[in-house]
Design a protein around this motif. Sequence first.
Motif, PDB file in Angstrom:
ATOM      1  N   HIS A 211       0.850  -1.183   0.000  1.00 30.85           N
ATOM      2  CA  HIS A 211       0.000   0.000   0.000  1.00 30.85           C
ATOM      3  C   HIS A 211       0.890   1.238   0.000  1.00 30.85           C
ATOM      4  N   MET A 212       1.507   1.511  -1.164  1.00 28.31           N
ATOM      5  CA  MET A 212       2.440   2.629  -1.295  1.00 28.31           C
ATOM      6  C   MET A 212       2.009   3.635  -2.347  1.00 28.31           C
ATOM      7  N   THR A 213       1.284   3.188  -3.365  1.00 21.07           N
ATOM      8  CA  THR A 213       0.793   4.075  -4.419  1.00 21.07           C
ATOM      9  C   THR A 213      -0.647   3.701  -4.735  1.00 21.07           C
ATOM     10  N   PHE A 214      -1.361   4.630  -5.372  1.00 25.88           N
ATOM     11  CA  PHE A 214      -2.749   4.317  -5.726  1.00 25.88           C
ATOM     12  C   PHE A 214      -3.175   5.129  -6.942  1.00 25.88           C
ATOM     13  N   HIS A 215      -4.300   4.713  -7.517  1.00 30.15           N
ATOM     14  CA  HIS A 215      -4.847   5.337  -8.727  1.00 30.15           C
ATOM     15  C   HIS A 215      -6.352   5.439  -8.555  1.00 30.15           C
ATOM     16  N   ILE A 216      -6.909   6.573  -8.942  1.00 29.18           N
ATOM     17  CA  ILE A 216      -8.354   6.769  -8.832  1.00 29.18           C
ATOM     18  C   ILE A 216      -9.050   6.052  -9.984  1.00 29.18           C
ATOM     19  N   GLY A 217      -9.857   5.051  -9.677  1.00 31.72           N
ATOM     20  CA  GLY A 217     -10.571   4.302 -10.700  1.00 31.72           C
ATOM     21  C   GLY A 217      -9.653   3.384 -11.484  1.00 31.72           C
ATOM     22  N   ASP A 218     -10.258   2.633 -12.397  1.00 29.65           N
ATOM     23  CA  ASP A 218      -9.479   1.664 -13.167  1.00 29.65           C
ATOM     24  C   ASP A 218      -9.629   1.881 -14.665  1.00 29.65           C
ATOM     25  N   ASP A 219      -9.801   3.128 -15.072  1.00 30.08           N
ATOM     26  CA  ASP A 219      -9.830   3.425 -16.505  1.00 30.08           C
ATOM     27  C   ASP A 219      -8.471   3.094 -17.112  1.00 30.08           C
ATOM     28  N   ARG A 220      -8.484   2.532 -18.297  1.00 31.71           N
ATOM     29  CA  ARG A 220      -7.241   2.182 -18.976  1.00 31.71           C
ATOM     30  C   ARG A 220      -7.280   2.738 -20.401  1.00 31.71           C
ATOM     31  N   PRO A 221      -7.108   4.063 -20.527  1.00 32.87           N
ATOM     32  CA  PRO A 221      -7.238   4.691 -21.842  1.00 32.87           C
ATOM     33  C   PRO A 221      -6.243   4.154 -22.862  1.00 32.87           C
ATOM     34  N   TRP A 222      -5.110   3.627 -22.397  1.00 33.95           N
ATOM     35  CA  TRP A 222      -4.107   3.097 -23.312  1.00 33.95           C
ATOM     36  C   TRP A 222      -4.572   1.828 -24.001  1.00 33.95           C
ATOM     37  N   LYS A 223      -5.716   1.267 -23.531  1.00 35.62           N
ATOM     38  CA  LYS A 223      -6.254   0.079 -24.193  1.00 35.62           C
ATOM     39  C   LYS A 223      -7.291   0.442 -25.264  1.00 35.62           C
ATOM     40  N   ASP A 224      -7.534   1.722 -25.457  1.00 37.31           N
ATOM     41  CA  ASP A 224      -8.452   2.189 -26.494  1.00 37.31           C
ATOM     42  C   ASP A 224      -7.998   1.636 -27.841  1.00 37.31           C
ATOM     43  N   ASP A 225      -8.934   1.034 -28.589  1.00 40.57           N
ATOM     44  CA  ASP A 225      -8.596   0.431 -29.881  1.00 40.57           C
ATOM     45  C   ASP A 225      -7.933   1.425 -30.828  1.00 40.57           C
ATOM     46  N   ARG A 226      -8.265   2.707 -30.686  1.00 42.18           N
ATOM     47  CA  ARG A 226      -7.681   3.710 -31.575  1.00 42.18           C
ATOM     48  C   ARG A 226      -6.171   3.811 -31.409  1.00 42.18           C
ATOM     49  N   PHE A 227      -5.682   3.425 -30.242  1.00 39.36           N
ATOM     50  CA  PHE A 227      -4.263   3.604 -29.944  1.00 39.36           C
ATOM     51  C   PHE A 227      -3.481   2.298 -29.964  1.00 39.36           C
ATOM     52  N   LYS A 228      -4.079   1.256 -30.530  1.00 43.81           N
ATOM     53  CA  LYS A 228      -3.380  -0.025 -30.581  1.00 43.81           C
ATOM     54  C   LYS A 228      -2.104   0.049 -31.415  1.00 43.81           C
ATOM     55  N   VAL A 229      -2.054   0.990 -32.346  1.00 47.80           N
ATOM     56  CA  VAL A 229      -0.846   1.112 -33.170  1.00 47.80           C
ATOM     57  C   VAL A 229       0.368   1.443 -32.309  1.00 47.80           C
ATOM     58  N   PHE A 230       0.155   2.194 -31.231  1.00 47.90           N
ATOM     59  CA  PHE A 230       1.271   2.537 -30.350  1.00 47.90           C
ATOM     60  C   PHE A 230       1.648   1.354 -29.466  1.00 47.90           C
ATOM     61  N   ALA A 231       0.652   0.558 -29.098  1.00 43.21           N
ATOM     62  CA  ALA A 231       0.947  -0.665 -28.341  1.00 43.21           C
ATOM     63  C   ALA A 231       1.766  -1.629 -29.191  1.00 43.21           C
ATOM     64  N   LYS A 232       1.388  -1.775 -30.447  1.00 43.91           N
ATOM     65  CA  LYS A 232       2.140  -2.659 -31.349  1.00 43.91           C
ATOM     66  C   LYS A 232       3.562  -2.126 -31.572  1.00 43.91           C
ATOM     67  N   PHE A 233       3.678  -0.814 -31.638  1.00 46.38           N
ATOM     68  CA  PHE A 233       5.006  -0.214 -31.769  1.00 46.38           C
ATOM     69  C   PHE A 233       5.870  -0.579 -30.563  1.00 46.38           C
ATOM     70  N   ASN A 234       5.302  -0.469 -29.360  1.00 49.15           N
ATOM     71  CA  ASN A 234       6.060  -0.818 -28.157  1.00 49.15           C
ATOM     72  C   ASN A 234       6.407  -2.306 -28.119  1.00 49.15           C
ATOM     73  N   GLN A 235       5.528  -3.128 -28.630  1.00 47.07           N
ATOM     74  CA  GLN A 235       5.840  -4.561 -28.708  1.00 47.07           C
ATOM     75  C   GLN A 235       7.062  -4.799 -29.584  1.00 47.07           C
ATOM     76  N   ARG A 236       7.104  -4.117 -30.724  1.00 47.49           N
ATOM     77  CA  ARG A 236       8.261  -4.269 -31.613  1.00 47.49           C
ATOM     78  C   ARG A 236       9.534  -3.742 -30.950  1.00 47.49           C
ATOM     79  N   GLU A 237       9.392  -2.666 -30.180  1.00 47.47           N
ATOM     80  CA  GLU A 237      10.561  -2.131 -29.476  1.00 47.47           C
ATOM     81  C   GLU A 237      11.069  -3.123 -28.426  1.00 47.47           C
ATOM     82  N   ILE A 238      10.154  -3.770 -27.723  1.00 44.41           N
ATOM     83  CA  ILE A 238      10.558  -4.772 -26.732  1.00 44.41           C
ATOM     84  C   ILE A 238      11.316  -5.904 -27.406  1.00 44.41           C
ATOM     85  N   ARG A 239      10.810  -6.346 -28.548  1.00 48.34           N
ATOM     86  CA  ARG A 239      11.522  -7.399 -29.278  1.00 48.34           C
ATOM     87  C   ARG A 239      12.939  -6.946 -29.639  1.00 48.34           C
TER      88      ARG A 239
END
Length: 294
Positions: A211-239
Amino acid sequence: MGGKRFAHVINPVKVEPSSDLLIAQPVAFESIRIAQKWAQEKVDVTLFAATYSEDQDYVPDTFHRTRPLDRSVLDVGEFAIQKKLPLISDILARLAEAAPEADYFIYSNVDIALMPHFYTSVEALLDEGYDALTITRRTISKTYTSPAELPRMYAELGAAHPGYDCFVFHREAYARYDLGHACIGAHWFGKALELNLICHARRYAAFKDLHMTFHIGDDRPWKDDRFKVFAKFNQREIRGILMRLRAEGRLVDHPEIQTLVAAFAPDLTRAAASMPAGKRALSLWQRMRARFGR
């Protein structure tokens, strides 16, 4: 003041009234200020904000402004959607430049609020022998709207969350990090940073139930389908990061690394499996395990 010196950086941004950050950022700002004050005369904490020039007026005076960021993911990739997301490597480079005396760096997402005891608890964990940590937030209810409600937020235990949003690591280890062009504000960036913590630490730990950090609510805007291109970009960077660390002999035998290899670079696993039995016995995993005493 003796002891460890912490430099903590966040990435504030001006947002539209519809953004969840409109409430989350001021709460985070005030909670960080309170945590720094709580740690006075116990832990040396300096706060920094790494932002684009257009966002610097939004930074509270509690934070030192770094040299403005001058590029985004749009400068290193081609995307149909134009979203100016900073590179985690640029944020940390600005921190290293601005805080040459710090022993440990801390990065947290700008919507992550701290408990008052955060910095003293981090020091206590480091005193146990860890030199790299991830601390996962608790998710509290979405009913809060103002920093004035922080005492009530502190009292709410909240629920566990699976992600990574707060990182602590030694300055000397950071100098060896390979973060590619992974961008914040999109899915998977935390894995790019975490794998570097794991591969370059003497002793790493992921704390998912403190119990050291917290976040108000559980919205996850980074999972918005419109922004999946950036998620895929990060996946390629991890590889790419995995491939480079493997080529340089810097991958270590750790369950999280093995999971990332299986997900993003399975050919590395196949290559290890195809080695002759004698060589396989001295595979990269085992050699690195021996090197780091794991």
